[in-house]
Scaffold this active site. Sequence first.
Site, PDB file in Angstrom:
ATOM      1  N   PRO A 135      35.972  -5.839 104.333  1.00  0.00           N
ATOM      2  CA  PRO A 135      35.538  -4.505 104.758  1.00  0.00           C
ATOM      3  C   PRO A 135      35.557  -3.418 103.688  1.00  0.00           C
ATOM      4  O   PRO A 135      36.355  -2.483 103.735  1.00  0.00           O
ATOM      5  CB  PRO A 135      36.511  -4.184 105.893  1.00  0.00           C
ATOM      6  N   CYS A 136      34.632  -3.493 102.764  1.00  0.00           N
ATOM      7  CA  CYS A 136      34.519  -2.459 101.734  1.00  0.00           C
ATOM      8  C   CYS A 136      34.124  -1.112 102.344  1.00  0.00           C
ATOM      9  O   CYS A 136      34.358  -0.070 101.737  1.00  0.00           O
ATOM     10  CB  CYS A 136      33.560  -2.877 100.627  1.00  0.00           C
ATOM     11  N   HIS A 137      33.564  -1.121 103.558  1.00  0.00           N
ATOM     12  CA  HIS A 137      33.230   0.139 104.230  1.00  0.00           C
ATOM     13  C   HIS A 137      34.479   0.928 104.588  1.00  0.00           C
ATOM     14  O   HIS A 137      34.411   2.129 104.819  1.00  0.00           O
ATOM     15  CB  HIS A 137      32.381  -0.126 105.484  1.00  0.00           C
TER      16      HIS A 137
END
Length: 190
Positions: A129-131
Site C-alpha cells: 500500500p504505497c497509497h
Amino acid sequence: MDYAYKLIDSPVGQLTLVAKGDKLAAILWDNERAGRVRLGEMVPDEDCPVLLETQRQLSEYFAGRRTGFDVPLVFEGTDFQKRVWAALLTIPYGQTRTYLEIARQLGNEKAVRAVGAANGRNPISIIAPCHRVIGAGGELTGFGGGLPAKKALLAIEGISTEGRDAGQAIDPRRKVQHRRREDPNQLPLL
C-alpha cells in the site's frame, strides 16, 4: 520466464494484474508511466489462478469487505527497494506513514529520498500500500495511479483527505489518531 497478465476494471480505473509463475508480480495503472516498473515479455492469461485470486481480493477490497491481502507476491528490484516494499506491507489498513517513518523503520532516517524513490517504483500498488505513504506534514504526495486514485484508496480505508491536493495536509485529526496509536500516552494536539 514470461509474465502473464489480465486486465480488470476497478473504481480507480483499469488495472493490469501481472503474474510471474504462481505469484503476483505487479499491479499496473492504466496511465502507467513508461519504465516505472520493469517487466519482461507479457502474455495475456485470463485463467491464471493467482490473477483470478488477485482480482477476487481486489473486488472485495473495493467493496469495503477486505482489509488485507494474502496472494503470494514476488518483488523484483534492488535489495533496498525490496526492503521498502516489505515495509509498505506492514502499514495497517486505515493508517498512514510518512517517508521518514519508513526510513526510520529501515534503520536510516537519512534515507528519506531513497525511500520516496523506491515507493514510487512499487510494482504491486494497492496490495503493497504505497497509497498509505504521505509527506512529513501530512500532505498527499505523488502516486503512480495519480492523486485522484490515491484519494479514492484512502477514502475506501476511511482516511479523509477532505478534498486536499498535493502539497496540502490531510485532515489533521487523522494525524493525531495515527500518533495516538503509536503512543497512547500522548496528549491530543487539537
